[in-house]
Write an enzyme that holds these catalytic residues in place. Sequence first.
Site, short mmCIF file in Angstrom:
data_model
loop_
_atom_site.label_atom_id
_atom_site.label_comp_id
_atom_site.label_asym_id
_atom_site.label_seq_id
_atom_site.Cartn_x
_atom_site.Cartn_y
_atom_site.Cartn_z
N TYR A 158 8.97 22.20 -4.78
CA TYR A 158 9.08 21.19 -5.84
C TYR A 158 7.74 20.99 -6.53
O TYR A 158 7.66 20.96 -7.76
CB TYR A 158 9.57 19.88 -5.20
N ARG A 187 22.35 9.54 -14.06
CA ARG A 187 21.95 8.66 -12.95
C ARG A 187 20.43 8.70 -12.77
O ARG A 187 19.74 9.51 -13.41
CB ARG A 187 22.66 9.05 -11.64
P1 NAP Z 1 17.97 12.05 -8.95
O1 NAP Z 1 18.31 10.62 -8.82
O2 NAP Z 1 18.13 12.95 -7.78
O3 NAP Z 1 18.74 12.66 -10.22
C1 NAP Z 1 18.58 14.01 -10.55
C2 NAP Z 1 19.27 14.26 -11.88
O4 NAP Z 1 19.06 15.64 -12.23
C3 NAP Z 1 20.76 14.03 -11.84
O5 NAP Z 1 21.15 13.38 -13.03
C4 NAP Z 1 21.35 15.44 -11.80
O6 NAP Z 1 22.59 15.57 -12.46
C5 NAP Z 1 20.31 16.19 -12.61
N1 NAP Z 1 20.36 17.64 -12.33
C6 NAP Z 1 19.99 18.28 -11.20
N2 NAP Z 1 20.17 19.60 -11.33
C7 NAP Z 1 20.64 19.80 -12.60
C8 NAP Z 1 21.00 20.94 -13.35
N3 NAP Z 1 20.91 22.18 -12.82
N4 NAP Z 1 21.44 20.77 -14.62
C9 NAP Z 1 21.53 19.56 -15.16
N5 NAP Z 1 21.21 18.41 -14.50
C10 NAP Z 1 20.78 18.55 -13.23
O7 NAP Z 1 16.44 12.20 -9.37
P2 NAP Z 1 15.48 11.22 -10.18
O8 NAP Z 1 14.59 10.58 -9.22
O9 NAP Z 1 16.24 10.43 -11.17
O10 NAP Z 1 14.60 12.35 -10.92
C11 NAP Z 1 14.60 12.54 -12.33
C12 NAP Z 1 13.37 13.36 -12.67
O11 NAP Z 1 12.19 12.61 -12.28
C13 NAP Z 1 13.27 14.69 -11.91
O12 NAP Z 1 12.75 15.69 -12.75
C14 NAP Z 1 12.29 14.37 -10.79
O13 NAP Z 1 11.64 15.52 -10.33
C15 NAP Z 1 11.36 13.42 -11.49
N6 NAP Z 1 10.57 12.56 -10.58
C16 NAP Z 1 11.19 11.75 -9.67
C17 NAP Z 1 10.41 10.96 -8.82
C18 NAP Z 1 11.02 10.01 -7.80
O14 NAP Z 1 10.28 9.44 -6.98
N7 NAP Z 1 12.33 9.80 -7.80
C19 NAP Z 1 9.02 11.01 -8.92
C20 NAP Z 1 8.43 11.85 -9.86
C21 NAP Z 1 9.22 12.62 -10.69
P3 NAP Z 1 24.00 15.65 -11.68
O15 NAP Z 1 24.05 14.51 -10.71
O16 NAP Z 1 24.99 15.55 -12.76
O17 NAP Z 1 24.05 17.01 -11.00
#
Ligand code: NAP
Length: 248
Positions: free
Chosen positions: A159, A17
């Site tokens: 974070y 996701r």
């Molecule tokens: P998200 O929608 O909250 O999704 C987080 C993902 O990480 C999910 O697929 C979840 O899998 C997985 N995950 C969490 N803990 C895990 C673990 N222990 N082992 C394996 N999978 C795990 O977040 P997102 O926004 O897509 O973020 C993706 C990446 O982008 C992250 O590293 C985040 O820090 C980075 N990021 C996000 C933003 C933003 O604004 N959204 C900005 C900068 C960087 P499950 O659901 O299967 O647990």
Amino acid sequence: MNKSYNEKTAIITGGSRGLGAAIVEEFAKHNYNVVINYNNSKTKANKLKNEIEEKYPVKAIIIKADVSNEEEVIKMMEETVKTFGRIDVLVNNAGICNDSLLEDKTPDMFRTILDTNLVGPFITMKHIGTYMYNEGEGSIVNISSTNGIDTYYPESMDYDASKAGLISLNHNFAKQFAPLVRVNCVAPGWIKTDMSSGLNEEQLEQAYNNILLGRFAEPSEIAESVYFAATASYLNNSVIEVDGGSTE
Ligand code: NAP
């Protein structure tokens, strides 16, 4: 061995996701077989697998593994090699945050964030990166954040520290695996995913005002940069900020 293009394989952690799902699609679009790693979201992982296989001429598999659990990561690597015979790209995308006031933060909460966001990529790079190195080639992309560079929020100090640490880890693994495995980092600004969905109107307006493009990224827009970082042959040990032109 001259590797044929449509045999390539990419593992995307947290691929079911949010940004991870967009990265899975980006690689499938470019004819990569994909490993959709998940921890909790099995249903979403399965749905994505079916969508990807219907839309693109590639194979997708789902593998449950908590990236902070070494045994589960090793099993994921072994299952990938058993299924596809190779691993060309690893994207360390899995990540968590827990924005809260300082008085509510505990050392245990801090450690939980570090476990997933920093120890997780250490484990995956140690094992999967070493596998690639021993095979003679490979590419790793770590998903950090502008929070790890220059956009600080005290509510997400845990974070932010994990994402700064990931940039440091990126540099050391790039050195460790040179010259056979390239290791690069993409540091996104705000992305439209579950992780950013908790902001109220006021916070959103403030955030938009600090971005030259005036909006958050679609996950697919960040995924394009991740694919570029994974496949650009002279890009190594780099940190690419993809934030729409942050003015913070
Ligand atoms: P998200 O929608 O909250 O999704 C987080 C993902 O990480 C999910 O697929 C979840 O899998 C997985 N995950 C969490 N803990 C895990 C673990 N222990 N082992 C394996 N999978 C795990 O977040 P997102 O926004 O897509 O973020 C993706 C990446 O982008 C992250 O590293 C985040 O820090 C980075 N990021 C996000 C933003 C933003 O604004 N959204 C900005 C900068 C960087 P499950 O659901 O299967 O647990």
